[in-house]
Design an enzyme around this catalytic site. Sequence first.
Site, PDB file in Angstrom:
ATOM      1  N   ASP A  88       1.220  -8.004   5.420  1.00 29.04           N
ATOM      2  CA  ASP A  88       2.560  -7.653   4.927  1.00 29.04           C
ATOM      3  C   ASP A  88       3.093  -6.442   5.687  1.00 29.04           C
ATOM      4  O   ASP A  88       2.325  -5.685   6.297  1.00 29.04           O
ATOM      5  CB  ASP A  88       2.553  -7.374   3.414  1.00 29.04           C
ATOM      6  CG  ASP A  88       1.742  -6.140   3.028  1.00 29.04           C
ATOM      7  OD1 ASP A  88       0.656  -5.933   3.603  1.00 29.04           O
ATOM      8  OD2 ASP A  88       2.201  -5.372   2.158  1.00 29.04           O
ATOM      9  N   GLU A 153      -0.570  -4.650   0.923  1.00 30.57           N
ATOM     10  CA  GLU A 153      -0.978  -3.257   1.131  1.00 30.57           C
ATOM     11  C   GLU A 153       0.194  -2.312   0.977  1.00 30.57           C
ATOM     12  O   GLU A 153       0.067  -1.222   0.414  1.00 30.57           O
ATOM     13  CB  GLU A 153      -1.598  -3.091   2.526  1.00 30.57           C
ATOM     14  CG  GLU A 153      -2.340  -1.770   2.708  1.00 30.57           C
ATOM     15  CD  GLU A 153      -1.468  -0.607   3.177  1.00 30.57           C
ATOM     16  OE1 GLU A 153      -1.936   0.539   3.144  1.00 30.57           O
ATOM     17  OE2 GLU A 153      -0.313  -0.835   3.576  1.00 30.57           O
TER      18      GLU A 153
END
Length: 468
Positions: A88, A153
């Site tokens: 991400d 994250e």
Amino acid sequence: MDTILAYLEANENRFVDDLLAYARIPSVSAQPKHAPDLEKCAGWIADRCRAIGLETKIHKTSSYPIVVARTPKFDRNKPTFLVYGHYDVQPPEPFELWESPPFEPVQKGRDVYARGISDNKGQHLAHLNAVEAWLKTDAELPCNLTFLIEGEEEVGSTALYEFLPENKKLLACDAVVISDNGIPTLKHPALTYALRGIAAMEVRLEGPSRDLHSGIYGGSIENPAMALCQLLGKLRDDKGRVTIPGFYKDVVKLSAFERRQLAKLPTKAAAYRKFLGVPQLFGETGYTPDEQRTARPTLEINGLTSGYQGAGSKTIIPSWASAKLTLRLVPNQTPDKIIAMVTRHLKKLCPKTVRLTVTPGHGGTPYLVSPTGDLAQGALRALESGFGHEAILTREGGSIPIVSAFKKHLNADTLLLGMALPDDNPHSPNEKFSLDAYAAGMRMSANLWAELSHAAIGGCCDCGSHSC
Ligand code: BES
Ligand code: ZN
């Protein structure tokens, strides 16, 4: 090792193409509209793992998928290392400040510009490419490797916090390797042995039940925006110290050894000031900029919202004002204790003329590991051979909260071996990744498995390590 390094060199163009394809997927975890892109991105990296020959599974979670990929022929007699990364990326906004669209990677010289290319797609891809080189040249890896690549994250790793304790066996390892951080220059490869922790919170002040005419009512009631500015202004003094009682109580003092290590960083105050575009540097008195930004705790306002933000002016007393805060923490501060401390202090300071709400956000404990063990020494050797320069020890100011969870659930220390350069602009417009760092990172990773295995076994094992 020569054959493996030759494979990496021969395939460099293809590795760059892969990097561009990965960076084209807009996997922005903070924005729900990108949910399908996160699924696509998990699929892309899983396919890449399979193509290399890794046994790969996409694990569905309560949020975005977690990809786990392992080297084939798991051998219990060999050490096992876990490589963590995240697919991400941060939101790209504000778009107008990008010189090229954030999800249309553009190469300029040896840099490629795209959101998430440095943080963190390029860095974990470099590790995968190095493993490809081991597997495709039929070299026998001296260890088992497990890749753990998550998609959350940048928004707190919620699903991974659940996944970890439920999959201890699958993820069991001798050490974790993470490249999701930086180095000062390509000539200063570094082993990062400490990260700051984080505590996030939102502070909201409410005043009148609606926005009011500031001429008719101004002067007779509190302005929530003004009250918030005054409240927040009291949290730090002009020496850069947080004024909350007890804030520094648990802070471990920097040792003379650490101060000497940080003094080796090539930061020059004038160039640093210019690079950041500030008129003057500011930080806690008594510490160098490198100490301030890596080894001292801070309180930052990340966002401040109130009143009218549109064109022209609007004469109102806003009904409410709010601020997003994060505190960066250092050993032995803990997010829970710090959030309670800040909340207590804000309640004490808040005037009775407004209503205060404090909403705690995500948190992560600071991380510190001894850089003197055998694995750390092996990592330093791998850094040196990959980058071609002596490696240094450093601390960093960013946070990777899951590192403490690896310690707790897997009882494994983490080796942080960054590939990002200071001008990579993570979380900022015009993020980029250096192809030289990418190539050096691959060479470092190729060497790393020999070096770490050798260190884990603790003796000569014909593993290809420089000291074997
Ligand atoms: N890659 C960074 C962390 C980082 C950057 C560590 C530079 C060391 C040096 C990571 O993706 C990140 O940005 N983490 C967040 C934490 C999170 C809880 C949102 C951060 O540090 O703000
Ligand atoms: Zn990152």
